[in-house]
Design an enzyme around this catalytic site. Structure first.
Site, PDB file in Angstrom:
ATOM      1  N   PHE A  72     -22.205   5.294  -4.717  1.00  0.00           N
ATOM      2  CA  PHE A  72     -22.450   6.900  -4.702  1.00  0.00           C
ATOM      3  C   PHE A  72     -22.149   7.530  -5.918  1.00  0.00           C
ATOM      4  CE2 PHE A  72     -20.471   5.164  -0.807  1.00  0.00           C
ATOM      5  CZ  PHE A  72     -21.724   5.299   0.134  1.00  0.00           C
ATOM      6  N   THR A  73     -21.368   7.358  -6.642  1.00  0.00           N
ATOM      7  CA  THR A  73     -20.898   8.214  -7.795  1.00  0.00           C
ATOM      8  C   THR A  73     -21.138   7.285  -9.195  1.00  0.00           C
ATOM      9  OG1 THR A  73     -18.689   6.978  -7.595  1.00  0.00           O
ATOM     10  CG2 THR A  73     -19.160   9.043  -6.419  1.00  0.00           C
ATOM     11  N   GLY A 115     -15.650   0.642  -3.424  1.00  0.00           N
ATOM     12  CA  GLY A 115     -14.888   1.460  -3.464  1.00  0.00           C
ATOM     13  C   GLY A 115     -15.520   3.147  -3.828  1.00  0.00           C
ATOM     14  N   GLY A 116     -16.761   3.366  -3.329  1.00  0.00           N
ATOM     15  CA  GLY A 116     -17.520   4.388  -3.491  1.00  0.00           C
ATOM     16  C   GLY A 116     -18.498   4.566  -4.660  1.00  0.00           C
ATOM     17  N   TYR A 152       0.775  -1.327  -0.071  1.00  0.00           N
ATOM     18  CA  TYR A 152      -0.180  -0.031   0.009  1.00  0.00           C
ATOM     19  C   TYR A 152       1.004   1.280  -0.183  1.00  0.00           C
ATOM     20  CZ  TYR A 152      -4.268  -2.955   0.894  1.00  0.00           C
ATOM     21  OH  TYR A 152      -5.068  -3.945   0.905  1.00  0.00           O
ATOM     22  N   PRO A 160     -16.245  -2.930   0.705  1.00  0.00           N
ATOM     23  CA  PRO A 160     -17.486  -3.019   1.008  1.00  0.00           C
ATOM     24  C   PRO A 160     -18.635  -2.092   0.341  1.00  0.00           C
ATOM     25  CG  PRO A 160     -16.488  -2.202   2.799  1.00  0.00           C
ATOM     26  CD  PRO A 160     -15.335  -2.513   1.739  1.00  0.00           C
TER      27      PRO A 160
HETATM   28  N1  LIG Z   1      -7.144  -7.818  -0.174  1.00  0.00           N
HETATM   29  C1  LIG Z   1      -6.976  -6.932  -1.525  1.00  0.00           C
HETATM   30  O1  LIG Z   1      -6.688  -7.190  -2.421  1.00  0.00           O
HETATM   31  C2  LIG Z   1      -7.516  -5.657  -1.262  1.00  0.00           C
HETATM   32  C3  LIG Z   1      -8.043  -4.674  -2.484  1.00  0.00           C
HETATM   33  C4  LIG Z   1      -8.586  -3.646  -2.034  1.00  0.00           C
HETATM   34  C5  LIG Z   1      -8.545  -3.179  -0.772  1.00  0.00           C
HETATM   35  N2  LIG Z   1      -8.319  -3.701   0.406  1.00  0.00           N
HETATM   36  C6  LIG Z   1      -8.488  -3.591   1.545  1.00  0.00           C
HETATM   37  O2  LIG Z   1      -9.947  -2.923   1.817  1.00  0.00           O
HETATM   38  C7  LIG Z   1      -9.981  -1.743   2.215  1.00  0.00           C
HETATM   39  C8  LIG Z   1     -11.346  -1.152   1.713  1.00  0.00           C
HETATM   40  O3  LIG Z   1     -11.093  -1.001   0.373  1.00  0.00           O
HETATM   41  P1  LIG Z   1     -11.753   0.332  -0.375  1.00  0.00           P
HETATM   42  O4  LIG Z   1     -11.106   1.617   0.205  1.00  0.00           O
HETATM   43  O5  LIG Z   1     -12.123   0.364  -1.762  1.00  0.00           O
HETATM   44  O6  LIG Z   1     -13.371   0.401   0.500  1.00  0.00           O
HETATM   45  P2  LIG Z   1     -14.570   1.082   0.254  1.00  0.00           P
HETATM   46  O7  LIG Z   1     -15.080   1.594   1.689  1.00  0.00           O
HETATM   47  O8  LIG Z   1     -15.448   0.330  -0.470  1.00  0.00           O
HETATM   48  O9  LIG Z   1     -14.299   2.422  -0.365  1.00  0.00           O
HETATM   49  C9  LIG Z   1     -13.876   3.741   0.011  1.00  0.00           C
HETATM   50  C10 LIG Z   1     -14.083   4.778  -0.966  1.00  0.00           C
HETATM   51  O10 LIG Z   1     -15.684   4.886  -0.678  1.00  0.00           O
HETATM   52  C11 LIG Z   1     -15.921   6.380  -0.513  1.00  0.00           C
HETATM   53  N3  LIG Z   1     -16.990   6.562   0.335  1.00  0.00           N
HETATM   54  C12 LIG Z   1     -17.154   5.881   1.739  1.00  0.00           C
HETATM   55  N4  LIG Z   1     -18.269   6.515   2.166  1.00  0.00           N
HETATM   56  C13 LIG Z   1     -18.785   7.273   1.289  1.00  0.00           C
HETATM   57  C14 LIG Z   1     -19.937   8.150   1.309  1.00  0.00           C
HETATM   58  N5  LIG Z   1     -20.945   8.056   2.403  1.00  0.00           N
HETATM   59  N6  LIG Z   1     -20.094   9.020   0.268  1.00  0.00           N
HETATM   60  C15 LIG Z   1     -19.138   8.833  -0.687  1.00  0.00           C
HETATM   61  N7  LIG Z   1     -18.165   8.118  -0.657  1.00  0.00           N
HETATM   62  C16 LIG Z   1     -18.064   7.482   0.059  1.00  0.00           C
HETATM   63  C17 LIG Z   1     -14.583   6.780   0.165  1.00  0.00           C
HETATM   64  O11 LIG Z   1     -14.450   8.263  -0.128  1.00  0.00           O
HETATM   65  P3  LIG Z   1     -14.006   9.093   1.252  1.00  0.00           P
HETATM   66  O12 LIG Z   1     -12.316   9.124   1.474  1.00  0.00           O
HETATM   67  O13 LIG Z   1     -14.534  10.451   0.644  1.00  0.00           O
HETATM   68  O14 LIG Z   1     -14.948   8.809   2.457  1.00  0.00           O
HETATM   69  C18 LIG Z   1     -13.338   6.027  -0.429  1.00  0.00           C
HETATM   70  O15 LIG Z   1     -13.114   6.752  -1.682  1.00  0.00           O
HETATM   71  C19 LIG Z   1      -8.801  -1.218   1.882  1.00  0.00           C
HETATM   72  O16 LIG Z   1      -8.305  -0.182   2.841  1.00  0.00           O
HETATM   73  C20 LIG Z   1      -7.655  -2.439   2.075  1.00  0.00           C
HETATM   74  O17 LIG Z   1      -7.419  -2.407   3.632  1.00  0.00           O
HETATM   75  C21 LIG Z   1      -7.889  -5.262   0.219  1.00  0.00           C
END
Ligand SMILES: NC(=O)c1ccc[n+]([C@@H]2O[C@H](COP(=O)([O-])OP(=O)(O)OC[C@H]3O[C@@H](n4cnc5c(N)ncnc54)[C@H](OP(=O)(O)O)[C@@H]3O)[C@@H](O)[C@H]2O)c1
Length: 293
Positions: free
Chosen positions: A211-212, A207-208, A46, A204
């Protein structure tokens, strides 16, 4: 007792985009802990191999905080970078030498002497399961890693690695959301349920995208969420996305990706949402775009 994570896990993939100072990152981490989120998901890779150290530097500011949390990290992805200057292409490496070295680096980055859970980040088509298992055994014996798991593995890939170990793998971290249903359909979640292994769900909230995204499907899903929200009494879309996972019998653990406290506060409310089967399937049907057969 087996390894237990908090019901929601905080992820740090996007950490470098959050632009936090060390103090702000420490404050966010403490906020998670105070709210019962004690498991933090990282990976060596990361932030182009920088995020673990940013986190380690922040938690080093507060004595005793490390012991209050469970640190999850991953290894097995190498890409051309300062860390691997001789590499010309991105590769997977699940060999013993790389895994052990990667853990040594993670321990230094986090300023700790143990990792609670180490995951192999992606299935490696060149994996020698005996060798990967040997690395796990050595790290466990040395007390450097307490638990092991995998990420993005198919059931057969999980079983192969498990077959070489005399301790249980504790999770398979895969992409699961109301917008990404493949792991409900391909046997991965069934396999977790069979093994009584709680799967971790990355992205979950898709990735946002929920919403978008400008698409017929996303519009339809948002409309369905509005209907269910009205039934439940003003529940936000992110809370329904989490509830869709939390209500599933395989005990899915969502890994959240935002660094904003208000997002965490909202997610916590999802822990109390009980979806009826009909509501769960409304989301399923709206995501698939077709009724169940
Ligand atoms: N094992 C793997 O291969 C793998 C791959 C990918 C990720 N991961 C893990 O999974 C975690 C989560 O992944 P992710 O970041 O994709 O998760 P996510 O929670 O699905 O997406 C996060 C994104 O959603 C946006 N978001 C959240 N709430 C929102 C709302 N109410 N309105 C508008 N936008 C919103 C966030 O923006 P804001 O910043 O504005 O809140 C952020 O850009 C990572 O940090 C990592 O630890 C693992």
């Amino acid at each position: 007792m087996g390894f237990e994570m908090s019901r929601l896990v905080q992820g740090f993939w996007r950490l470098e985009n959050w632009g936090m100072t060390k103090d702000e990152l420490l404050d966010f981490t403490k906020f998670c802990l105070e709210n019962g989120i004690d498991t933090f998901d990282h990976a060596d890779v990361y932030g182009a191999y920088t995020a673990e150290k940013l986190f380690g530097d922040a938690i080093s500011l507060e004595k005793g905080i490390r012991e209050k949390m469970k640190l999850v990290t991953k290894c097995g992805i190498k890409f051309p970078s300062g860390k691997f200057p001789d590499l010309k292409v991105k590769i997977y490496d699940t060999g013993k030498e790389h895994i052990v070295k990667s853990v040594e680096d993670s321990l230094k980055n986090f300023c700790t002497d143990y990792i609670d859970l180490l995951l192999i980040h992606r299935p490696d088509p060149f994996m020698d399961a005996d060798e990967t298992a040997e690395a796990f055994v050595e790290l466990k014996k040395a007390g450097k890693v307490l638990n092991f798991g995998v990420s993005n593995f198919l059931p057969i890939q999980f079983d192969l690695l498990q077959s070489r170990l005399d301790f249980e793998l504790v999770t398979n971290q895969v992409e699961i959301s109301a917008m990404e249903l493949v792991n409900f359909d391909n046997g991965t979640l069934d396999h977790c349920q069979m093994k009584r292994v709680a799967p971790m769900a990355w992205s979950p909230l898709a990735g946002g995208r929920i919403f978008t995204e400008q698409s017929e499907r996303a519009d339809r899903m948002r409309e369905t969420m509005k209907e269910i929200s009205a039934e439940l009494g003003d529940v936000a879309a992110d809370q329904l996305m989490y509830a869709f996972l939390l209500n599933h019998p395989s005990k899915i653990i969502p890994v959240m990706g935002s660094g904003k406290k208000e997002r965490v506060v909202s997610a916590l409310k999802a822990l109390d949402i009980k979806l009826s089967k009909e509501q769960w399937f409304k989301i399923w049907v709206s995501s698939k775009g077709k009724k169940v057969d």
